[in-house]
Design an enzyme around this catalytic site. Structure first.
Site, PDB file in Angstrom:
ATOM      1  CG  HIS A   1       1.561 -10.535   6.957  1.00  0.00           C
ATOM      2  ND1 HIS A   1       2.277 -11.071   5.937  1.00  0.00           N
ATOM      3  CD2 HIS A   1       0.815  -9.563   6.397  1.00  0.00           C
ATOM      4  CE1 HIS A   1       1.992 -10.454   4.810  1.00  0.00           C
ATOM      5  NE2 HIS A   1       1.087  -9.521   5.067  1.00  0.00           N
TER       6      HIS A   1
ATOM      7  CG  HIS B   1      -2.526  -5.632   5.967  1.00  0.00           C
ATOM      8  ND1 HIS B   1      -1.603  -4.877   5.267  1.00  0.00           N
ATOM      9  CD2 HIS B   1      -2.319  -6.920   5.595  1.00  0.00           C
ATOM     10  CE1 HIS B   1      -0.885  -5.681   4.491  1.00  0.00           C
ATOM     11  NE2 HIS B   1      -1.295  -6.920   4.676  1.00  0.00           N
TER      12      HIS B   1
ATOM     13  NE  ARG C   1      -6.643  -2.769   5.144  1.00  0.00           N
ATOM     14  CZ  ARG C   1      -5.847  -3.509   4.398  1.00  0.00           C
ATOM     15  NH1 ARG C   1      -4.580  -3.191   4.229  1.00  0.00           N
ATOM     16  NH2 ARG C   1      -6.298  -4.576   3.777  1.00  0.00           N
TER      17      ARG C   1
ATOM     18  CG  HIS D   1       3.976  -9.093  -1.460  1.00  0.00           C
ATOM     19  ND1 HIS D   1       2.693  -9.117  -0.955  1.00  0.00           N
ATOM     20  CD2 HIS D   1       3.836  -9.250  -2.801  1.00  0.00           C
ATOM     21  CE1 HIS D   1       1.834  -9.288  -1.941  1.00  0.00           C
ATOM     22  NE2 HIS D   1       2.501  -9.370  -3.074  1.00  0.00           N
TER      23      HIS D   1
ATOM     24  CG  HIS E   1       1.828 -13.496   1.967  1.00  0.00           C
ATOM     25  ND1 HIS E   1       2.632 -13.426   0.866  1.00  0.00           N
ATOM     26  CD2 HIS E   1       1.332 -12.242   2.138  1.00  0.00           C
ATOM     27  CE1 HIS E   1       2.624 -12.190   0.386  1.00  0.00           C
ATOM     28  NE2 HIS E   1       1.850 -11.457   1.144  1.00  0.00           N
TER      29      HIS E   1
ATOM     30  CG  ASN F   1      -1.159 -10.414  -3.538  1.00  0.00           C
ATOM     31  OD1 ASN F   1      -0.316 -11.298  -3.508  1.00  0.00           O
ATOM     32  ND2 ASN F   1      -0.885  -9.207  -3.997  1.00  0.00           N
TER      33      ASN F   1
ATOM     34  CG  ASP G   1      -1.859 -11.087   4.284  1.00  0.00           C
ATOM     35  OD1 ASP G   1      -1.942  -9.879   4.584  1.00  0.00           O
ATOM     36  OD2 ASP G   1      -1.727 -11.485   3.116  1.00  0.00           O
TER      37      ASP G   1
ATOM     38  CG  HIS H   1     -10.111  -5.184   1.844  1.00  0.00           C
ATOM     39  ND1 HIS H   1      -9.329  -4.137   1.412  1.00  0.00           N
ATOM     40  CD2 HIS H   1      -9.330  -6.292   1.758  1.00  0.00           C
ATOM     41  CE1 HIS H   1      -8.134  -4.589   1.058  1.00  0.00           C
ATOM     42  NE2 HIS H   1      -8.099  -5.895   1.264  1.00  0.00           N
TER      43      HIS H   1
ATOM     44  N   PRO I   1      -7.849  -7.694  -2.894  1.00  0.00           N
ATOM     45  CG  PRO I   1      -5.554  -7.991  -3.245  1.00  0.00           C
ATOM     46  CD  PRO I   1      -6.694  -7.047  -3.528  1.00  0.00           C
TER      47      PRO I   1
HETATM   48  O1  DOR Z   1      -4.407 -10.190   0.106  1.00  0.00           O
HETATM   49  C1  DOR Z   1      -3.645  -9.315   0.471  1.00  0.00           C
HETATM   50  N1  DOR Z   1      -4.110  -8.171   1.004  1.00  0.00           N
HETATM   51  N2  DOR Z   1      -2.325  -9.490   0.318  1.00  0.00           N
HETATM   52  C2  DOR Z   1      -1.458  -8.486   0.523  1.00  0.00           C
HETATM   53  O2  DOR Z   1      -0.288  -8.702   0.350  1.00  0.00           O
HETATM   54  C3  DOR Z   1      -1.940  -7.146   0.907  1.00  0.00           C
HETATM   55  C4  DOR Z   1      -3.219  -7.249   1.610  1.00  0.00           C
HETATM   56  C5  DOR Z   1      -3.917  -5.929   1.824  1.00  0.00           C
HETATM   57  O3  DOR Z   1      -3.274  -4.958   2.223  1.00  0.00           O
HETATM   58  O4  DOR Z   1      -5.140  -5.868   1.638  1.00  0.00           O
END
Ligand code: DOR
Length: 428
Positions: free
Chosen positions: A61, A63, A65, A180, A233, A279, A306, A310, A324
């Protein structure tokens, strides 16, 4: 001697395999484990004293980006963060722009991963076009190019009939859907767990039931379709019990938990710091206790980060508008080892062997033995270090662990026979 034929020896570490833990040197030549034994010689010798050697960690899991949000992370920067965290493979989540709902984007992500050459980048596919929960993606063509895990992560698939049809396609192709679990009608505007803290802060809450309703529905749909389902998660005690019961019934379900849901409480949001917004949300001590129990008894198969980078200007907003998500790759081992009392085999099980199986990765999660691919992590459970958001390889710095002390650290990572991390430093 060219780097392709150079031999690498890891000396003095304990090998962690499913059937045994023992002290031995490991020699790698041409991407393969060529020898396991005593006093091995090599062109490059890595110090493994006080460490374990296991198959590299596999993150189900991540990201990354890219494409779309390269200001937060790129496939290269995320792969470097992964390698530093001991990962030799990461499953790239599909909430990119464009989304990974088509063959071209999936191939782009895989190719960029190969170019970066820091770990295996495994693109997931979306469950529905644009992750909008309506139209199914082209499962046959995505499966033909090797996608084995499909998810709309970031969104739960709300419509039960869409999910049933997706599961039917998955069952036909032998691929896995990863859900999810969030009933969005119950989380509208919510910023944190719906409990005592949230009431005292006067912010909208995110009930456990929003997750559990979807876990419950999807278990019923797995029963109906026979498809393999992975729960992303998990964050509540109730979800753990639902998955435990489904497994006892023999249903083909698997589940993961994040390091942050094992270690951080909803009360950390009392200061309104968006760094702790995620999240699903951070929950209660009772939830953490049950998640730990679930990991220990095999209800939860894997730890998955996860990792959700950001960029500063987006994350540093008021709690209700901040996105999140939190970083995870570079701190996962330390957090897991600090929050739980696990043996080296249990760590390898939840961070490498089980996730490699769930993502169907033949080159990952293999034993440390002659002839096996050299995707290896060398790590310990003893080094104490303080996390600094300024020292991370990720392009973003939204770690909730800044300033915290962790125990356990990755020393070397070898991906595809190449040393990509040596003495805790990325080599490229
Ligand atoms: O906190 C989260 N951020 N949960 C998710 O499921 C998506 C993720 C995100 O892409 O930032």
């Amino acid at each position: 001697m060219s780097s392709a034929t150079q031999s690498i020896v890891i000396r003095g570490a304990q090998i962690v395999n499913p059937d045994a833990v023992f002290l031995a040197d490991v020699r790698i030549v041409n991407g393969i484990i060529e020898a396991v034994g005593e006093n091995l010689q090599g062109d490059l010798v890595l110090d493994g004293t006080g460490c374990y050697i296991s198959s590299g960690f596999v993150d189900l899991h991540t990201h990354l980006r890219e494409p779309g949000k390269e200001e937060a992370e790129t496939i290269e920067s995320g792969s470097r963060a992964a390698a530093l965290g001991g990962y030799t493979a990461v499953v790239a989540m599909p909430n990119t722009d464009p989304a990974q709902d088509n063959v071209a984007t999936v191939l782009f992500v895989r190719e960029r991963g190969i170019e970066a050459g820091l770990c295996e980048v495994v693109p997931s596919g979306c469950i529905t076009v644009g992750r909008l929960g309506r139209e199914l993606v082209p499962y046959d063509s995505l499966s033909r190019v090797g996608v084995t895990l499909f998810t709309d992560d970031g969104n739960g698939v709300q419509d039960a009939h869409v999910m049933q049809r997706a599961l039917t396609a998955a069952a036909r192709l032998g691929v896995t859907l990863a859900q999810h679990c969030e009933v969005s009608a119950l989380t509208e505007g919510a910023v944190m767990h719906d409990g005592a803290c949230c009431s005292s802060m006067g912010v909208p809450g995110w009930p456990s039931e929003a997750e559990e309703q979807m876990v419950r529905r999807d278990i019923a749909l797995v029963r109906l379709t026979g498809a393999k389902m992975h729960f992303l998660h998990l964050s509540t005690a109730g979800s753990v019990q639902l998955v435990r019961d489904a497994k006892a019934e023999g249903l083909p379900v698997t589940a993961e938990v994040t390091p942050h849901h094992l270690s951080l409480l909803d009360e950390m949001l009392l200061g309104f710091d968006p760094i702790f917004k995620v999240n699903p949300p951070l929950r209660t001590a009772e939830d953490i206790a049950e998640l730990k129990r679930g990991l220990a008894d095999g209800t939860i198969d894997a730890v998955a980060t996860d990792h959700a980078p950001h960029a500063g200007h987006t994350k540093e907003q008021p709690l209700d508008t901040a996105p999140p998500g939190m970083l995870g790759l570079e701190t996962a081992l330390g957090v897991v080892n600090t929050a739980l009392t696990l043996t080296a085999q249990q760590i390898a099980q939840v961070m490498s062997w089980a996730p490699a199986r769930i993502a169907s990765l033949p080159q990952q999660g293999r034993p440390i033995a002659v002839g096996e691919p050299a995707n290896i992590s060398v790590w310990n459970t003893t080094d104490v270090w303080t996390v600094s958001r300024h020292d991370l390889a990720s392009r973003s710095n939204n770690t909730p662990y800044h300033g915290m002390e962790l125990r356990g650290r990755v020393r070397h990572t070898i991906y595809n026979g190449q040393v990509v991390v040596q003495e805790g430093k990325a080599l490229k």
